[in-house]
Design a protein around this motif. Sequence first.
Motif, mmCIF file in Angstrom:
data_model
loop_
_atom_site.group_PDB
_atom_site.id
_atom_site.type_symbol
_atom_site.label_atom_id
_atom_site.label_comp_id
_atom_site.label_asym_id
_atom_site.label_seq_id
_atom_site.Cartn_x
_atom_site.Cartn_y
_atom_site.Cartn_z
ATOM 1 N N GLN A 56 0.803 -1.224 0.000
ATOM 2 C CA GLN A 56 0.000 0.000 0.000
ATOM 3 C C GLN A 56 0.835 1.273 0.000
ATOM 4 O O GLN A 56 0.274 2.375 0.001
ATOM 5 N N TRP A 57 2.157 1.133 0.022
ATOM 6 C CA TRP A 57 2.983 2.319 -0.194
ATOM 7 C C TRP A 57 2.643 2.944 -1.541
ATOM 8 O O TRP A 57 2.575 4.180 -1.676
ATOM 9 N N LEU A 58 2.402 2.108 -2.555
ATOM 10 C CA LEU A 58 2.046 2.615 -3.876
ATOM 11 C C LEU A 58 0.700 3.334 -3.827
ATOM 12 O O LEU A 58 0.512 4.356 -4.489
ATOM 13 N N ASP A 59 -0.255 2.817 -3.038
ATOM 14 C CA ASP A 59 -1.538 3.508 -2.873
ATOM 15 C C ASP A 59 -1.337 4.876 -2.225
ATOM 16 O O ASP A 59 -1.962 5.866 -2.618
ATOM 17 N N PHE A 60 -0.464 4.920 -1.215
ATOM 18 C CA PHE A 60 -0.167 6.208 -0.566
ATOM 19 C C PHE A 60 0.399 7.198 -1.575
ATOM 20 O O PHE A 60 -0.004 8.371 -1.610
ATOM 21 N N VAL A 61 1.338 6.734 -2.399
ATOM 22 C CA VAL A 61 1.967 7.598 -3.408
ATOM 23 C C VAL A 61 0.919 8.145 -4.366
ATOM 24 O O VAL A 61 0.873 9.350 -4.650
ATOM 25 N N ARG A 62 0.060 7.268 -4.876
ATOM 26 C CA ARG A 62 -0.921 7.687 -5.881
ATOM 27 C C ARG A 62 -1.981 8.618 -5.297
ATOM 28 O O ARG A 62 -2.325 9.639 -5.897
ATOM 29 N N GLU A 63 -2.500 8.271 -4.119
ATOM 30 C CA GLU A 63 -3.595 9.053 -3.548
ATOM 31 C C GLU A 63 -3.139 10.406 -3.012
ATOM 32 O O GLU A 63 -3.944 11.324 -2.870
ATOM 33 N N ASN A 64 -1.849 10.514 -2.725
ATOM 34 C CA ASN A 64 -1.315 11.794 -2.262
ATOM 35 C C ASN A 64 -0.498 12.511 -3.332
ATOM 36 O O ASN A 64 0.123 13.531 -3.056
ATOM 37 N N HIS A 65 -0.494 11.948 -4.545
ATOM 38 C CA HIS A 65 0.174 12.566 -5.695
ATOM 39 C C HIS A 65 1.634 12.885 -5.399
ATOM 40 O O HIS A 65 2.130 13.976 -5.715
ATOM 41 N N VAL A 66 2.321 11.939 -4.783
ATOM 42 C CA VAL A 66 3.734 12.120 -4.469
ATOM 43 C C VAL A 66 4.549 12.064 -5.752
ATOM 44 O O VAL A 66 4.363 11.160 -6.576
ATOM 45 N N GLN A 67 5.454 13.011 -5.929
ATOM 46 C CA GLN A 67 6.232 13.128 -7.152
ATOM 47 C C GLN A 67 7.727 12.990 -6.855
ATOM 48 O O GLN A 67 8.170 13.128 -5.709
ATOM 49 N N VAL A 68 8.480 12.721 -7.923
ATOM 50 C CA VAL A 68 9.930 12.708 -7.808
ATOM 51 C C VAL A 68 10.403 14.069 -7.292
ATOM 52 O O VAL A 68 9.990 15.116 -7.797
ATOM 53 N N GLY A 69 11.243 14.052 -6.267
ATOM 54 C CA GLY A 69 11.748 15.300 -5.700
ATOM 55 C C GLY A 69 11.015 15.747 -4.445
ATOM 56 O O GLY A 69 11.535 16.577 -3.686
ATOM 57 N N ASP A 70 9.794 15.231 -4.218
ATOM 58 C CA ASP A 70 9.084 15.562 -2.987
ATOM 59 C C ASP A 70 9.823 14.960 -1.785
ATOM 60 O O ASP A 70 10.602 14.016 -1.928
ATOM 61 N N ILE A 71 9.558 15.508 -0.608
ATOM 62 C CA ILE A 71 10.191 15.017 0.618
ATOM 63 C C ILE A 71 9.112 14.491 1.558
ATOM 64 O O ILE A 71 8.115 15.162 1.806
ATOM 65 N N CYS A 72 9.300 13.276 2.079
ATOM 66 C CA CYS A 72 8.380 12.693 3.051
ATOM 67 C C CYS A 72 9.094 12.524 4.392
ATOM 68 O O CYS A 72 10.170 11.919 4.447
ATOM 69 N N LEU A 73 8.502 13.071 5.444
ATOM 70 C CA LEU A 73 9.004 12.846 6.798
ATOM 71 C C LEU A 73 8.082 11.843 7.484
ATOM 72 O O LEU A 73 6.893 12.095 7.638
ATOM 73 N N LEU A 74 8.625 10.716 7.904
ATOM 74 C CA LEU A 74 7.859 9.706 8.624
ATOM 75 C C LEU A 74 8.169 9.818 10.105
ATOM 76 O O LEU A 74 9.279 9.482 10.535
ATOM 77 N N LEU A 75 7.218 10.319 10.867
ATOM 78 C CA LEU A 75 7.416 10.510 12.305
ATOM 79 C C LEU A 75 6.522 9.545 13.068
ATOM 80 O O LEU A 75 5.323 9.464 12.792
ATOM 81 N N PRO A 76 7.081 8.795 14.035
ATOM 82 C CA PRO A 76 6.259 7.884 14.839
ATOM 83 C C PRO A 76 5.086 8.625 15.477
ATOM 84 O O PRO A 76 5.257 9.703 16.047
#
Length: 287
Positions: A56-76
């Motif tokens: 579902q990482w791919l679902d997250f990418v598609r539904e949030n329109h994540v693009q090359v160059g964007d930055i994701c911060l994963l915080l617990p």
Amino acid sequence: MRKSHVQGLSAFLAIPKEYAFAHFPHETTNITLQRPGKSKKWHPKFYRRLYMLRGQWLDFVRENHVQVGDICLLLPTKGARKFAFTVHLFRMTAARSRVGTNSRSVSSCHGISNPNMALAVDIKEEPTDEEHVSSESDMHGVSNKYQEEDSEGSFEPPYIISFKSCLSQSQKKMVEEKVRAIQCDVPIYVAIMNKCSVKIRYELEISARYAAANLPDRRQSMVLHYMAKSWKTQMVIRSGSRWFLCEGWPNFVCDNGLQVGDICLFELEKNERKLTMTVHIIFSEQL
């Protein structure tokens, strides 16, 4: 985000080993991702041995329109019972206009009140091209002789070798010639036939380093193409992280006269409705 993180059915997110050890499960399992202030949740699978997210990482990418160059911060996520992360997404266009190379300015400009939280996820300047190639090569076990950068600064590994296998100089030369001729958009999987794959068990184990990044994480039929012929096989997953070709693989072996020492190069076909791989064979007599 690089191409391998956001593009294609095999998109995955690599997690730095030190951060994964401190904040992620110590087994292969699903985790939870959620955007700040949103109720929607995604449950990608975290592969412990490979330190990557798929499914579902791919679902997250598609539904949030994540693009090359964007930055994701994963915080617990504070107070979460299971492994859950709040994902702060910084768009490439906004980052270029509002954020410099200082990691503290990133945290303060986007509503993360505690700068140390941002620093905990190892926010720093982009590594040099040489450093990036080295780290990704270590993670995926790919040959780096022919790794090249494209016009956007990312590279596509040319091939991944089966686990615990080693190519001789003559084998390596011929494999690399084949890989260059194939010109595939995704890595080629290179398997050296052994007794288990062509004699004793008649099963082919696919390296988890390749499979986790490029193949489905569930049992599925796979079609093999070779010399204008097709064979239907079954791909199964055992122990949660070991991929095998079993049913139908013995027919492919026998019909093509595969023997110990032969080399099969598997090219994943992207535009097929069914999971399909074209096989290129280098017989030991050719070496």
